[in-house]
Design a protein around this motif. Structure first.
Motif, PDB file in Angstrom:
ATOM      1  N   VAL A 146       0.861  -1.180   0.000  1.00  0.00           N
ATOM      2  CA  VAL A 146       0.000   0.000   0.000  1.00  0.00           C
ATOM      3  C   VAL A 146       0.896   1.228   0.000  1.00  0.00           C
ATOM      4  O   VAL A 146       1.604   1.491   0.984  1.00  0.00           O
ATOM      5  N   GLY A 147       0.857   1.959  -1.097  1.00  0.00           N
ATOM      6  CA  GLY A 147       1.743   3.118  -1.200  1.00  0.00           C
ATOM      7  C   GLY A 147       3.187   2.661  -1.144  1.00  0.00           C
ATOM      8  O   GLY A 147       3.643   1.841  -1.948  1.00  0.00           O
ATOM      9  N   ASN A 148       3.921   3.162  -0.180  1.00  0.00           N
ATOM     10  CA  ASN A 148       5.336   2.809  -0.022  1.00  0.00           C
ATOM     11  C   ASN A 148       5.566   1.828   1.118  1.00  0.00           C
ATOM     12  O   ASN A 148       6.705   1.678   1.571  1.00  0.00           O
ATOM     13  N   VAL A 149       4.512   1.178   1.580  1.00  0.00           N
ATOM     14  CA  VAL A 149       4.648   0.264   2.721  1.00  0.00           C
ATOM     15  C   VAL A 149       4.306  -1.165   2.289  1.00  0.00           C
ATOM     16  O   VAL A 149       3.193  -1.442   1.837  1.00  0.00           O
ATOM     17  N   LEU A 150       5.276  -2.058   2.427  1.00  0.00           N
ATOM     18  CA  LEU A 150       5.095  -3.471   2.132  1.00  0.00           C
ATOM     19  C   LEU A 150       4.918  -4.225   3.441  1.00  0.00           C
ATOM     20  O   LEU A 150       5.718  -4.071   4.367  1.00  0.00           O
ATOM     21  N   THR A 151       3.876  -5.047   3.515  1.00  0.00           N
ATOM     22  CA  THR A 151       3.647  -5.900   4.684  1.00  0.00           C
ATOM     23  C   THR A 151       3.670  -7.348   4.234  1.00  0.00           C
ATOM     24  O   THR A 151       2.941  -7.744   3.316  1.00  0.00           O
ATOM     25  N   THR A 152       4.528  -8.140   4.863  1.00  0.00           N
ATOM     26  CA  THR A 152       4.617  -9.570   4.565  1.00  0.00           C
ATOM     27  C   THR A 152       4.343 -10.361   5.841  1.00  0.00           C
ATOM     28  O   THR A 152       4.610  -9.886   6.949  1.00  0.00           O
ATOM     29  N   ILE A 153       3.815 -11.569   5.684  1.00  0.00           N
ATOM     30  CA  ILE A 153       3.441 -12.403   6.825  1.00  0.00           C
ATOM     31  C   ILE A 153       4.343 -13.628   6.854  1.00  0.00           C
ATOM     32  O   ILE A 153       4.550 -14.294   5.834  1.00  0.00           O
ATOM     33  N   HIS A 154       4.872 -13.935   8.034  1.00  0.00           N
ATOM     34  CA  HIS A 154       5.839 -15.015   8.186  1.00  0.00           C
ATOM     35  C   HIS A 154       5.483 -15.887   9.379  1.00  0.00           C
ATOM     36  O   HIS A 154       5.101 -15.378  10.428  1.00  0.00           O
ATOM     37  N   GLY A 155       5.670 -17.196   9.211  1.00  0.00           N
ATOM     38  CA  GLY A 155       5.412 -18.112  10.316  1.00  0.00           C
ATOM     39  C   GLY A 155       4.288 -19.076   9.993  1.00  0.00           C
ATOM     40  O   GLY A 155       3.638 -18.982   8.952  1.00  0.00           O
ATOM     41  N   PRO A 156       4.030 -20.026  10.894  1.00  0.00           N
ATOM     42  CA  PRO A 156       3.003 -21.043  10.633  1.00  0.00           C
ATOM     43  C   PRO A 156       1.602 -20.460  10.690  1.00  0.00           C
ATOM     44  O   PRO A 156       1.240 -19.785  11.637  1.00  0.00           O
ATOM     45  N   ARG A 157       0.806 -20.732   9.653  1.00  0.00           N
ATOM     46  CA  ARG A 157      -0.575 -20.252   9.616  1.00  0.00           C
ATOM     47  C   ARG A 157      -1.562 -21.339  10.025  1.00  0.00           C
ATOM     48  O   ARG A 157      -2.722 -21.051  10.289  1.00  0.00           O
ATOM     49  N   TYR A 158      -1.111 -22.569  10.040  1.00  0.00           N
ATOM     50  CA  TYR A 158      -2.000 -23.676  10.369  1.00  0.00           C
ATOM     51  C   TYR A 158      -1.495 -24.422  11.607  1.00  0.00           C
ATOM     52  O   TYR A 158      -0.291 -24.572  11.805  1.00  0.00           O
ATOM     53  N   ARG A 159      -2.437 -24.894  12.413  1.00  0.00           N
ATOM     54  CA  ARG A 159      -2.105 -25.653  13.607  1.00  0.00           C
ATOM     55  C   ARG A 159      -2.553 -27.105  13.444  1.00  0.00           C
ATOM     56  O   ARG A 159      -3.536 -27.390  12.785  1.00  0.00           O
ATOM     57  N   MET A 160      -1.807 -28.004  14.086  1.00  0.00           N
ATOM     58  CA  MET A 160      -2.106 -29.431  14.032  1.00  0.00           C
ATOM     59  C   MET A 160      -2.075 -29.990  15.451  1.00  0.00           C
ATOM     60  O   MET A 160      -1.080 -29.831  16.161  1.00  0.00           O
ATOM     61  N   LEU A 161      -3.167 -30.640  15.862  1.00  0.00           N
ATOM     62  CA  LEU A 161      -3.198 -31.343  17.134  1.00  0.00           C
ATOM     63  C   LEU A 161      -3.163 -32.835  16.846  1.00  0.00           C
ATOM     64  O   LEU A 161      -4.046 -33.369  16.160  1.00  0.00           O
ATOM     65  N   VAL A 162      -2.146 -33.496  17.349  1.00  0.00           N
ATOM     66  CA  VAL A 162      -1.982 -34.940  17.174  1.00  0.00           C
ATOM     67  C   VAL A 162      -2.205 -35.599  18.526  1.00  0.00           C
ATOM     68  O   VAL A 162      -1.520 -35.282  19.501  1.00  0.00           O
ATOM     69  N   ILE A 163      -3.156 -36.508  18.578  1.00  0.00           N
ATOM     70  CA  ILE A 163      -3.463 -37.198  19.826  1.00  0.00           C
ATOM     71  C   ILE A 163      -2.750 -38.540  19.805  1.00  0.00           C
ATOM     72  O   ILE A 163      -3.039 -39.399  18.966  1.00  0.00           O
ATOM     73  N   GLY A 164      -1.800 -38.695  20.720  1.00  0.00           N
ATOM     74  CA  GLY A 164      -0.992 -39.902  20.760  1.00  0.00           C
ATOM     75  C   GLY A 164       0.446 -39.621  20.419  1.00  0.00           C
ATOM     76  O   GLY A 164       0.744 -38.886  19.469  1.00  0.00           O
ATOM     77  N   ALA A 165       1.365 -40.209  21.177  1.00  0.00           N
ATOM     78  CA  ALA A 165       2.798 -39.980  20.978  1.00  0.00           C
ATOM     79  C   ALA A 165       3.521 -41.277  20.650  1.00  0.00           C
ATOM     80  O   ALA A 165       4.642 -41.520  21.093  1.00  0.00           O
ATOM     81  N   GLY A 166       2.878 -42.134  19.870  1.00  0.00           N
ATOM     82  CA  GLY A 166       3.476 -43.406  19.495  1.00  0.00           C
ATOM     83  C   GLY A 166       4.375 -43.302  18.273  1.00  0.00           C
ATOM     84  O   GLY A 166       4.710 -42.209  17.803  1.00  0.00           O
ATOM     85  N   GLN A 167       4.741 -44.462  17.741  1.00  0.00           N
ATOM     86  CA  GLN A 167       5.673 -44.500  16.604  1.00  0.00           C
ATOM     87  C   GLN A 167       5.095 -43.825  15.374  1.00  0.00           C
ATOM     88  O   GLN A 167       5.780 -43.064  14.690  1.00  0.00           O
ATOM     89  N   LEU A 168       3.827 -44.104  15.069  1.00  0.00           N
ATOM     90  CA  LEU A 168       3.200 -43.482  13.912  1.00  0.00           C
ATOM     91  C   LEU A 168       3.200 -41.965  14.046  1.00  0.00           C
ATOM     92  O   LEU A 168       3.448 -41.236  13.076  1.00  0.00           O
ATOM     93  N   SER A 169       2.942 -41.473  15.249  1.00  0.00           N
ATOM     94  CA  SER A 169       2.918 -40.026  15.476  1.00  0.00           C
ATOM     95  C   SER A 169       4.272 -39.393  15.186  1.00  0.00           C
ATOM     96  O   SER A 169       4.343 -38.250  14.728  1.00  0.00           O
ATOM     97  N   ARG A 170       5.351 -40.126  15.451  1.00  0.00           N
ATOM     98  CA  ARG A 170       6.686 -39.578  15.174  1.00  0.00           C
ATOM     99  C   ARG A 170       6.865 -39.320  13.681  1.00  0.00           C
ATOM    100  O   ARG A 170       7.307 -38.245  13.276  1.00  0.00           O
ATOM    101  N   TYR A 171       6.549 -40.311  12.869  1.00  0.00           N
ATOM    102  CA  TYR A 171       6.654 -40.120  11.425  1.00  0.00           C
ATOM    103  C   TYR A 171       5.697 -39.022  10.967  1.00  0.00           C
ATOM    104  O   TYR A 171       6.052 -38.166  10.151  1.00  0.00           O
ATOM    105  N   PHE A 172       4.502 -39.059  11.497  1.00  0.00           N
ATOM    106  CA  PHE A 172       3.476 -38.097  11.112  1.00  0.00           C
ATOM    107  C   PHE A 172       3.941 -36.664  11.390  1.00  0.00           C
ATOM    108  O   PHE A 172       3.830 -35.781  10.525  1.00  0.00           O
TER     109      PHE A 172
END
Length: 346
Positions: A151-177
């Motif tokens: 906008v005009g002479n001002v540039l705004t950029t967005i950085h970082g994770p925009r999506y969240r993930m909740l994984v239930i369980g800390a087993g072997q599959l969860s590690r790969y996942f």
């Protein structure tokens, strides 16, 4: 923000710290077909070394050749466009006569790239504003709905994770996942109150919670940029969390297990006063059929389905497009494949 752009910030900060001449190129506008989205970045060091991409083609070559010559480097932020004419589009490999507008920024201490990288590495979502007249920038917390703006002479950029993930369980599959999900730039929370699993959890880029999963679902205030995946096979942990998650706008709620186990799970969920529409949102068995057998392959199949849901892709339609294999063009084969997928995830 994807992993490539995170890598751009890391190199940009390191090169600037070494007092090398550095230029950061950011895509701020595209017209027509473009191989890279707005916000994509390319960092160029004075000796021609680069990381990132703004076009995946000849634009990078042109910028490298330009900035190897010290007299051609910008002394303050400037705007350039590629592909304005049909000849330029052909020259720079832009499809369908596309046009890309870039901001070229000489990196200095006023750019605050190091502080930006540190914030993003902590999992924060950050907005960076750049004054094109002075080269000064500032950082603030951003919301997931914000986008790149000029906008005009001002540039705004967005950085970082925009999506969240909740994984239930800390087993072997969860590690790969979680290792794969990290590459897809999710902010990952793993929930498992069981000491036998949680005590040994060590996956970089994930946060471990030992709370009961349903309590954590409520605390996280899930929105439309959240995914929930239950991987424990334990109804005591999965069901209450899924019940709460299905009441939220989360774009994906899935559970591991066979078709039979998920049918039983749906019956249990009906006892929790969920509507049929809410129960129908459950992805179970989670994942698409790719013949997966190992935990790593199952993780890929589930994350493929999550990615399709995030991008608004109907997998049933996608599997029937002309480019797909003939066996998958037939809906009966697709249904059979889904049945096989259920047994693969027992």
């Amino acid at each position: 923000m994807n992993s490539e752009d995170f890598d751009v910030l890391a190199h940009c900060a390191a090169w600037a710290r070494d007092e090398s001449p550095v230029v950061l190129a950011t895509v701020v506008k595209t017209w027509g077909s473009s191989p890279r989205p707005e916000g994509a970045m390319l960092c160029i060091r004075g000796d021609g070394r680069v990381v990132g991409s703004v076009s995946g083609g000849c634009i990078e070559d042109d910028l490298i050749a330009r900035f190897k010559r010290s007299e051609s480097r910008p002394v303050r932020p400037e705007i350039v466009e590629y592909g304005v004419t049909a000849d330029e589009a052909r020259r720079f490999g832009l499809p369908c006569g596309g046009t890309i507008r870039l901001v070229l920024e000489p990196v200095s201490s006023e750019s605050k790239i190091a502080a930006l990288f540190e914030a993003v590495a902590r999992g924060e979502l950050i907005a960076r504003t750049l004054d094109l007249r002075t080269g000064a920038s500032s950082l603030r917390r951003a919301s997931a709905a914000e986008a790149v703006t000029l906008v005009g002479n001002v540039l705004t950029t967005i950085h970082g994770p925009r999506y969240r993930m909740l994984v239930i369980g800390a087993g072997q599959l969860s590690r790969y996942f979680c290792e794969i999900a990290r590459g897809l730039d999710y902010q990952i929370t793993v929930c498992d109150p069981r000491d036998d699993y949680a005590d040994d959890w060590q996956v970089a880029g994930s946060r471990l919670s030992r709370e009961m999963p349903d309590d954590l679902v409520l605390q996280m205030r899930l929105d439309a940029r959240c995914a929930v995946v239950a991987l424990t096979h334990d109804p005591k942990l999965d069901d209450l969390a899924l019940m709460e998650a299905l009441r939220t706008p989360a774009f994906y709620v899935g559970a591991l297990g066979s078709r039979r186990n998920n049918a039983m799970r749906r019956e249990r969920l009906r006892e929790f006063d969920l509507t049929e529409w809410q129960i129908a949102r459950l992805r179970g068995p989670a994942g698409i059929y790719i013949g997966s057998k190992t935990p790593a392959e199952i993780a890929v199949s589930i994350l493929a389905e999550v990615t399709a849901a995030k991008n608004g892709v109907d997998l049933a339609d996608a599997m029937r497009v002309p480019a797909a294999k003939a066996r998958l063009d037939d809906p009966s084969h697709f249904t059979a494949a889904c049945s096989i997928a259920a047994s693969a995830h027992l």
